[in-house]
Design an enzyme around this catalytic site. Structure first.
Site: not given
Length: 351
Positions: A57, A62, A89
């Site tokens: 993930d 990030y 995401k």
């Protein structure tokens, strides 16, 4: 654990996506809290794949794209597993900026890529974020797409505005991408279960990635949210099983310092685990998977040693009496399912 031996898998809701019960949370590959060199990041991902982990993930947030870029490089390398499942995401669009000085921390990430995130849950924003993620990951599809960080914890008084943008447009974009075959499952990636329940009043989801809210330290979702997931056939992926590290002896809880009451509860949990010759981190990693809605648990990992440690924790037997003692001391929700003895194999769950 033999090299490349696949871990057990569970299916995500009504989708056709199956994830390994132990996954890889790749926020650390975006330099969460501290810089991780490129070679160490590559070795970490390689170690995870070699250990049988086939679900990873990531997110644009990030490291401002750094984690996605590193995950893409790892998947394009010799370690490529054709069955590796990837989730990323939407909800932030990255816009280029001049490169900050070395050592700069932005949004919790050190030396991220030269982009600045802007929240955008609209129809166009979701498409823009998705296409950029494909480029960074080097893929033509993404297995799981999650709307990231909806809710008050991130947005405060702006939460309702972003929720409306998502329900009016961003969610429709995700559904269209799924129907087109460019993604296989849709859901949310959040740190608060209440926003998931709110979205489920308006939309159908395959999966929720819930970070830090169903752990050995806290089980509030058992009262209302997890029964809702069971009733709706929504799978749950548990992120942050160590509550940002406090359950492994770290100094963070919920991405911040550790409050005194949390520290006392962790000490009590640790005392019970020690009485049963079981490391606290072992119990913390295994506990969430006992719930029938939970498909995978995805600790963050920043080095091959951390990968090896999590694989070892995952395989360690936990005495059944430990769970009973936690409940008798009111350290674990009385209704919480607990893991079966280790000689009882994990099985594939079909909600």
């Amino acid at each position: 654990m033999s090299l490349g031996q696949p871990l057990p898998v569970r299916r995500l809701g009504h989708s056709d996506v199956q994830v390994t019960t132990l996954g890889f949370g790749a926020a650390a590959l975006g330099n969460l809290y501290r810089a991780v060199p490129d070679d160490a990041a590559a070795q970490t991902a390689q170690s995870a794949f070699d250990g049988g982990i086939a679900y990873i993930d990531t997110a644009p947030h990030y490291g401002q794209g750094l984690s996605e870029r590193r995950v893409g490089q790892a998947l394009r390398g010799q370690a490529l597993r054709r069955d590796t499942v990837v989730s990323t995401k939407v909800g932030r669009v990255l816009k280029p900026i001049p490169a900050p000085p070395a050592g700069t921390e932005r949004h919790g990430f050190v030396d991220g890529d030269p982009f600045e995130p802007h929240f955008d849950y609209s129809y166009d924003g979701v498409h823009q974020s998705f296409e950029a993620s494909l480029t960074r990951l080097g893929r033509d599809h993404i297995d799981i797409l999650l709307a990231h960080d909806l809710g008050q914890a991130t947005h405060g008084t702006d939460a309702a505005v972003h929720m409306k943008a998502f329900l009016d447009g961003g969610f429709r974009a995700m559904v269209e991408l799924k129907h087109s075959g460019r993604i296989r499952a849709i859901g949310l990636g959040v740190n608060e279960w209440q926003v998931c329940a709110e979205v489920l009043r308006h939309a159908d989801l395959d999966v929720v990635l819930l970070a830090g809210r169903y752990t050995l330290l806290e089980q509030a979702p058992l009262d209302h949210f997890l029964p809702l997931c069971q009733a709706r056939g929504v799978a749950v992926i548990v992120g942050g099983p160590y509550n940002s590290g406090v359950l492994t002896g770290g100094t963070h809880y919920n991405y911040a310092g550790v409050p005194a009451d949390i520290a006392r509860r962790v000490q009590a949990l640790d005392a019970v685990c020690r009485a049963h010759d079981t490391p606290l981190a072992v119990a913390a990693l295994q506990f969430p998977l006992a719930h029938p809605s939970v498909a995978s648990v995805i600790p963050g990992m920043a080095s091959p040693a951390e990968v090896a440690g999590n694989l070892a924790r995952f395989a360690t037997a936990v005495p059944q009496a430990l769970w009973a003692d936690l409940k008798s001391q009111n350290l674990l929700h009385e209704a919480a399912p607990v893991p079966a003895p280790k000689n009882a194999e994990f099985v594939t769950v079909t909600p």
